[in-house]
Design an enzyme around this catalytic site. Structure first.
Site, PDB file in Angstrom:
ATOM      1  CG  HIS A 139      -1.803   1.148   1.339  1.00 13.73           C
ATOM      2  ND1 HIS A 139      -2.785   1.383   0.410  1.00 13.73           N
ATOM      3  CD2 HIS A 139      -1.858   2.176   2.240  1.00 13.73           C
ATOM      4  CE1 HIS A 139      -3.416   2.497   0.741  1.00 13.73           C
ATOM      5  NE2 HIS A 139      -2.871   3.005   1.828  1.00 13.73           N
ATOM      6  CE  LYS A 160      -0.370   5.935   1.257  1.00 14.75           C
ATOM      7  NZ  LYS A 160      -1.220   6.100   2.450  1.00 14.75           N
ATOM      8  CG  ASP A 178      -4.966   2.589  -3.105  1.00 13.80           C
ATOM      9  OD1 ASP A 178      -4.748   2.948  -1.936  1.00 13.80           O
ATOM     10  OD2 ASP A 178      -5.826   1.757  -3.410  1.00 13.80           O
ATOM     11  NE  ARG A 244      16.647  19.632  14.873  1.00 17.13           N
ATOM     12  CZ  ARG A 244      16.480  20.661  15.693  1.00 17.13           C
ATOM     13  NH1 ARG A 244      16.049  20.446  16.925  1.00 17.13           N
ATOM     14  NH2 ARG A 244      16.757  21.883  15.308  1.00 17.13           N
TER      15      ARG A 244
END
Length: 312
Positions: A139, A160, A178, A244
């Site tokens: 998915h 998405k 999808d 980071r």
């Protein structure tokens, strides 16, 4: 989901002529391994891999033609078993009568190819290996960004497809939305494509289904792409420490292949398409041997060392 390959598929996809054994064209091919029955021509059938496609080249054929009529019949009968999916004969060579008789009797298709043996071997092997390659569906959304296949994953509703739409608008190419069908080639390659039913389509909440190809043109889509990295989108979690510097390389395993994975927190005001675009560019840089995070870390260490020297 197992793929069934039959001898008929070879006839449909290659320049092969059926010369005997047409009753067996629906026999199943169960392995991508191809056998060249050279030692069998000498009469040694102890280890004959009868379930494989058999390929007879010039060497095997020349040997066969030197045998007595009785030996020819014996070898031909033993070659044509009830599970042999087919015998391919290369270079358009004439097929001996003994082989045709045995093939017709046992229902083993004989397929004639005009090409050289090595060429036939490699093309048939590649075709069968692609058919038998491990397969899964995931998915997510697959986009080709600057030539890098980026698989975007994340829970339903995280954005998405909307991000994919913006990426397409920015000139990148959609492969699948999808559901991404993935097959493994070799040991380390994953090829992603779209299920035929939803190819070129994007589902955007509020708009419904849109056809990327008709809206943005043929340059906005691709039918398949090698997956190079995974970007996982997740709703921003205040309690979670996000990377980071980019020094921690996360991995995601799909079948037998590990892919680099970046987790990008989603919250209003962050332009995900740009971030993913830069992630793809950064991936390309790393592949070329430039690692910004490591360079920064090194620069920082050098500065600290220099400060120390000055203080001392």
């Amino acid at each position: 989901m197992g793929t069934i390959v039959r001898t008929q598929d070879l006839l449909d996809n290659f320049n092969l002529t059926l010369v005997a054994g047409e009753d067996g064209v629906h026999r199943e091919i169960i392995t991508s391994d191809i056998s060249r029955p050279g030692i069998e021509m000498t009469g040694y059938f102890k280890y004959y891999p009868k379930e494989r496609l058999q390929l007879i080249g010039k060497t095997e054929m020349t040997y066969f033609l030197d045998l007595t009529d009785e030996q020819k019949r014996d070898r031909a009968e033993k070659l044509c078993t009830d599970v042999t999916p087919g015998i391919v004969i290369s270079r358009g060579m004439e097929v001996p009568k003994e082989l045709i008789d045995s093939a017709n009797k046992a229902g083993v298709p004989i397929l004639l190819s005009p090409r050289k043996t090595t060429r036939v071997t490699s093309r048939l092997t590649n075709y069968l290996e692609a058919k038998f390659a491990p397969f899964t569906a995931i998915h997510g959304v697959l986009v080709d960004i600057y030539g890098v296949g980026v698989l975007i994953t994340g829970s339903s509703g995280v954005g998405k497809s909307e991000t994919a739409l913006e990426l397409v608008k920015r000139g990148h190419r959609l492969v699948a939305d999808d559901s991404v069908e993935i097959r493994q080639e070799d040991y380390d390659t994953l090829i992603g494509s779209s299920p035929p039913l939803i190819e070129h389509l994007l589902e955007i909440r509020g708009l419904g289904i849109i056809n990327v190809m008709t809206l943005f043109g043929a340059g906005a889509v691709r039918s398949f792409k090698k997956i190079a990295m995974v970007v996982n989108l997740e709703i921003w979690d205040e309690k979670k420490q996000y990377d980071r510097l980019g020094l921690d390389e996360d991995q995601m395993k799909i079948m037998d292949v590990s892919l680099p994975k970046a987790t990008i927190p989603v919250r209003p005001g962050r332009n995900l398409a740009v971030i993913i675009e830069v992630a793809a560019m950064n991936f390309r840089l790393k592949r070329m041997g430039v690692n910004a995070a490591e360079e920064f870390s090194e620069r920082l260490s050098n500065m600290i060392e220099n400060e120390k020297d000055i203080l001392e």
